[in-house]
Design a protein around this motif. Structure first.
Motif, PDB file in Angstrom:
ATOM      1  N   LEU A 119       0.820  -1.202   0.000  1.00 56.42           N
ATOM      2  CA  LEU A 119       0.000   0.000   0.000  1.00 56.42           C
ATOM      3  C   LEU A 119       0.858   1.259   0.000  1.00 56.42           C
ATOM      4  O   LEU A 119       0.489   2.267  -0.609  1.00 56.42           O
ATOM      5  CB  LEU A 119      -0.940   0.009   1.208  1.00 56.42           C
TER       6      LEU A 119
ATOM      7  N   SER B 166      -7.393  -9.160   5.604  1.00 56.26           N
ATOM      8  CA  SER B 166      -7.110  -7.751   5.902  1.00 56.26           C
ATOM      9  C   SER B 166      -6.374  -7.068   4.752  1.00 56.26           C
ATOM     10  O   SER B 166      -6.703  -5.944   4.366  1.00 56.26           O
ATOM     11  CB  SER B 166      -6.312  -7.621   7.196  1.00 56.26           C
ATOM     12  N   GLU B 167      -5.382  -7.764   4.163  1.00 59.39           N
ATOM     13  CA  GLU B 167      -4.652  -7.188   3.033  1.00 59.39           C
ATOM     14  C   GLU B 167      -5.559  -7.029   1.816  1.00 59.39           C
ATOM     15  O   GLU B 167      -5.478  -6.044   1.094  1.00 59.39           O
ATOM     16  CB  GLU B 167      -3.461  -8.060   2.676  1.00 59.39           C
TER      17      GLU B 167
ATOM     18  N   GLU C 127      -7.832  -4.040   2.327  1.00 62.89           N
ATOM     19  CA  GLU C 127      -7.070  -2.796   2.156  1.00 62.89           C
ATOM     20  C   GLU C 127      -6.859  -2.478   0.681  1.00 62.89           C
ATOM     21  O   GLU C 127      -7.015  -1.334   0.256  1.00 62.89           O
ATOM     22  CB  GLU C 127      -5.722  -2.887   2.860  1.00 62.89           C
TER      23      GLU C 127
ATOM     24  N   ASN D   8     -10.262  -1.534  -0.962  1.00 64.42           N
ATOM     25  CA  ASN D   8     -10.641  -0.184  -0.536  1.00 64.42           C
ATOM     26  C   ASN D   8      -9.799   0.887  -1.213  1.00 64.42           C
ATOM     27  O   ASN D   8     -10.305   1.937  -1.608  1.00 64.42           O
ATOM     28  CB  ASN D   8     -10.560  -0.044   0.985  1.00 64.42           C
TER      29      ASN D   8
END
Length: 136
Positions: free
Chosen positions: A54, A78-79, A82, A85
Protein backbone atom coordinates in the motif's frame (compact mmCIF):
# COMPACT_ATOMS: atom_id res chain seq x y z
CA UNK A 1 -8.20 -1.45 -25.11
CA UNK A 2 -7.96 -1.98 -21.40
CA UNK A 3 -5.10 -1.21 -19.08
CA UNK A 4 -4.96 -3.90 -16.43
CA UNK A 5 -3.22 -4.46 -13.12
CA UNK A 6 -2.94 -7.85 -11.43
CA UNK A 7 -2.05 -7.77 -7.72
CA UNK A 8 -1.06 -10.76 -5.60
CA UNK A 9 1.29 -13.63 -5.00
CA UNK A 10 1.27 -17.40 -5.28
CA UNK A 11 0.43 -19.86 -8.05
CA UNK A 12 -2.73 -18.27 -9.48
CA UNK A 13 -1.02 -14.88 -9.68
CA UNK A 14 2.05 -16.34 -11.38
CA UNK A 15 -0.19 -18.30 -13.78
CA UNK A 16 -1.81 -15.06 -14.94
CA UNK A 17 1.54 -13.33 -15.43
CA UNK A 18 2.97 -16.22 -17.43
CA UNK A 19 -0.13 -16.40 -19.62
CA UNK A 20 0.06 -12.66 -20.41
CA UNK A 21 3.78 -12.26 -20.86
CA UNK A 22 6.99 -14.03 -21.65
CA UNK A 23 8.27 -13.40 -18.13
CA UNK A 24 9.67 -16.24 -16.11
CA UNK A 25 9.36 -15.14 -12.54
CA UNK A 26 10.04 -16.93 -9.30
CA UNK A 27 9.17 -14.36 -6.65
CA UNK A 28 9.81 -14.83 -2.97
CA UNK A 29 6.66 -16.28 -1.37
CA UNK A 30 6.38 -13.21 0.88
CA UNK A 31 6.66 -10.72 -2.01
CA UNK A 32 3.43 -9.22 -3.17
CA UNK A 33 3.76 -7.85 -6.67
CA UNK A 34 1.62 -6.14 -9.24
CA UNK A 35 1.88 -6.95 -12.92
CA UNK A 36 0.65 -4.30 -15.33
CA UNK A 37 -0.22 -4.18 -19.00
CA UNK A 38 -0.76 -0.68 -20.32
CA UNK A 39 -1.44 0.67 -23.80
CA UNK A 40 0.99 3.52 -24.42
CA UNK A 41 -0.31 4.60 -27.82
CA UNK A 42 1.03 4.05 -31.34
CA UNK A 43 -0.04 0.40 -30.98
CA UNK A 44 2.55 -0.18 -28.28
CA UNK A 45 1.84 -2.23 -25.15
CA UNK A 46 4.06 -1.92 -22.09
CA UNK A 47 4.15 -4.45 -19.27
CA UNK A 48 6.15 -5.02 -16.12
CA UNK A 49 6.20 -5.69 -12.40
CA UNK A 50 6.00 -3.24 -9.50
CA UNK A 51 5.91 -3.74 -5.72
CA UNK A 52 2.33 -4.02 -4.47
CA UNK A 53 2.48 -2.72 -0.91
CA UNK A 54 0.00 0.00 0.00
CA UNK A 55 2.93 2.34 0.64
CA UNK A 56 4.14 1.82 -2.94
CA UNK A 57 0.60 2.20 -4.28
CA UNK A 58 0.22 5.53 -2.46
CA UNK A 59 3.44 6.77 -4.07
CA UNK A 60 2.20 5.72 -7.53
CA UNK A 61 -1.40 6.82 -7.07
CA UNK A 62 -1.45 9.03 -10.19
CA UNK A 63 -0.06 6.21 -12.34
CA UNK A 64 -2.65 3.79 -10.95
CA UNK A 65 -5.48 6.04 -12.13
CA UNK A 66 -4.83 4.83 -15.69
CA UNK A 67 -5.94 1.25 -15.05
CA UNK A 68 -9.38 0.11 -16.23
CA UNK A 69 -9.39 -3.27 -14.48
CA UNK A 70 -7.65 -4.50 -11.33
CA UNK A 71 -7.47 -8.19 -10.45
CA UNK A 72 -6.65 -8.86 -6.78
CA UNK A 73 -5.49 -12.24 -5.47
CA UNK A 74 -5.60 -11.62 -1.70
CA UNK A 75 -3.40 -13.66 0.61
CA UNK A 76 -5.09 -12.50 3.80
CA UNK A 77 -8.49 -10.94 4.37
CA UNK A 78 -7.11 -7.75 5.90
CA UNK A 79 -4.65 -7.19 3.03
CA UNK A 80 -7.33 -7.94 0.47
CA UNK A 81 -9.77 -5.49 2.01
CA UNK A 82 -7.07 -2.80 2.16
CA UNK A 83 -6.27 -3.26 -1.54
CA UNK A 84 -9.92 -3.31 -2.60
CA UNK A 85 -10.64 -0.18 -0.54
CA UNK A 86 -7.62 1.58 -2.04
CA UNK A 87 -8.85 0.97 -5.59
CA UNK A 88 -12.44 1.79 -4.63
CA UNK A 89 -11.21 5.17 -3.39
CA UNK A 90 -9.44 5.76 -6.72
CA UNK A 91 -12.77 5.13 -8.40
CA UNK A 92 -11.31 4.68 -11.87
CA UNK A 93 -11.37 0.92 -12.37
CA UNK A 94 -13.41 -2.23 -12.05
CA UNK A 95 -12.17 -4.52 -9.29
CA UNK A 96 -12.15 -8.31 -9.49
CA UNK A 97 -11.17 -10.35 -6.43
CA UNK A 98 -10.11 -13.97 -6.84
CA UNK A 99 -10.13 -15.83 -3.52
CA UNK A 100 -9.72 -19.41 -2.35
CA UNK A 101 -11.46 -18.77 0.93
CA UNK A 102 -15.19 -19.17 0.40
CA UNK A 103 -16.06 -17.74 3.79
CA UNK A 104 -14.58 -14.37 2.73
CA UNK A 105 -16.33 -14.17 -0.62
CA UNK A 106 -19.40 -12.46 0.90
CA UNK A 107 -17.21 -9.69 2.33
CA UNK A 108 -15.44 -9.18 -0.98
CA UNK A 109 -18.76 -9.13 -2.85
CA UNK A 110 -19.76 -6.08 -0.82
CA UNK A 111 -16.60 -4.23 -1.84
CA UNK A 112 -15.57 -5.39 -5.33
CA UNK A 113 -17.28 -5.38 -8.70
CA UNK A 114 -16.66 -9.10 -9.29
CA UNK A 115 -15.64 -11.99 -7.02
CA UNK A 116 -14.49 -15.45 -8.06
CA UNK A 117 -14.18 -18.13 -5.40
CA UNK A 118 -12.19 -21.29 -6.02
CA UNK A 119 -11.65 -24.33 -3.84
CA UNK A 120 -8.18 -25.11 -5.15
CA UNK A 121 -5.02 -23.03 -5.21
CA UNK A 122 -3.75 -25.09 -8.13
CA UNK A 123 -6.35 -23.87 -10.62
CA UNK A 124 -5.04 -22.01 -13.63
CA UNK A 125 -6.59 -18.58 -14.08
CA UNK A 126 -5.24 -17.68 -17.50
CA UNK A 127 -8.82 -17.65 -18.80
CA UNK A 128 -9.60 -14.56 -16.66
CA UNK A 129 -7.40 -12.30 -18.73
CA UNK A 130 -5.91 -12.84 -22.11
CA UNK A 131 -4.35 -10.54 -24.61
CA UNK A 132 -7.44 -10.62 -26.83
CA UNK A 133 -9.65 -9.37 -24.00
CA UNK A 134 -7.23 -6.51 -23.29
CA UNK A 135 -7.16 -5.40 -26.91
CA UNK A 136 -10.95 -5.45 -27.31
Amino acid sequence: MKNILVVGKGEPFISIIISLSNMRIVPNQSDELAYYVRFEGNGKWVDGLIPASLIQFEKKKLDLLTFDMVYIFPDKLSEGIEKVNFFNELGTCEIMVITHTTRYSRIYRQLADFVITSQSEKNQYHWLINKESIIS
